[in-house]
Design a protein around this motif. Structure first.
Motif, PDB file in Angstrom:
ATOM      1  N   UNK A  52      31.617  44.557  39.793  1.00 56.33           N
ATOM      2  CA  UNK A  52      32.746  44.302  38.542  1.00 56.33           C
ATOM      3  C   UNK A  52      34.135  43.546  39.114  1.00 56.33           C
ATOM      4  N   UNK A  53      34.984  43.430  40.323  1.00 59.02           N
ATOM      5  CA  UNK A  53      35.281  42.268  41.036  1.00 59.02           C
ATOM      6  C   UNK A  53      34.725  41.516  41.487  1.00 59.02           C
TER       7      UNK A  53
ATOM      8  N   UNK B 256      34.605  34.838  41.360  1.00 62.44           N
ATOM      9  CA  UNK B 256      34.776  33.640  40.395  1.00 62.44           C
ATOM     10  C   UNK B 256      35.208  32.412  40.131  1.00 62.44           C
ATOM     11  N   UNK B 257      34.911  33.152  38.751  1.00 61.76           N
ATOM     12  CA  UNK B 257      35.859  32.366  37.955  1.00 61.76           C
ATOM     13  C   UNK B 257      37.050  32.557  37.503  1.00 61.76           C
ATOM     14  N   UNK B 258      37.404  33.991  38.083  1.00 64.10           N
ATOM     15  CA  UNK B 258      38.697  33.512  38.817  1.00 64.10           C
ATOM     16  C   UNK B 258      40.069  32.708  39.447  1.00 64.10           C
ATOM     17  N   UNK B 259      38.424  32.655  40.147  1.00 63.72           N
ATOM     18  CA  UNK B 259      38.777  31.941  41.224  1.00 63.72           C
ATOM     19  C   UNK B 259      39.135  30.047  40.948  1.00 63.72           C
TER      20      UNK B 259
END
Length: 71
Positions: free
Chosen positions: A13-14, A19-22
């Motif tokens: 999950x991490x 990439x979406x969080x970054x």
């Protein structure tokens, strides 16, 4: 066994969400007013890197006449 599964799921999950969080973080850089005072460091670093590679090749191809001393 359940802890391994939980750890593997958390890792998956991490890795999937990183990439979406970054991408959601926006970094606004300040405009540059003057040139850097550290000019020419790329050339110096390139020369040092080439010297390190050559030294590594020389050390690796030394011949290695280290015979075991055991009887």
């Amino acid at each position: 066994m359940k802890f391994r599964t939980l750890a593997a799921a958390a890792a998956a999950v991490s890795l999937a969400t990183a990439p979406a969080a970054a991408q959601s973080v926006s970094l606004n850089a300040a405009p540059a007013e003057a040139e850097s005072e550290v000019g020419g460091t790329g050339t110096i670093l390139g020369i040092l890197a080439a010297a390190a590679i050559i030294a590594g090749i020389i050390i690796a191809a030394d011949g290695g006449d280290d015979d075991p001393i055991s009887a």
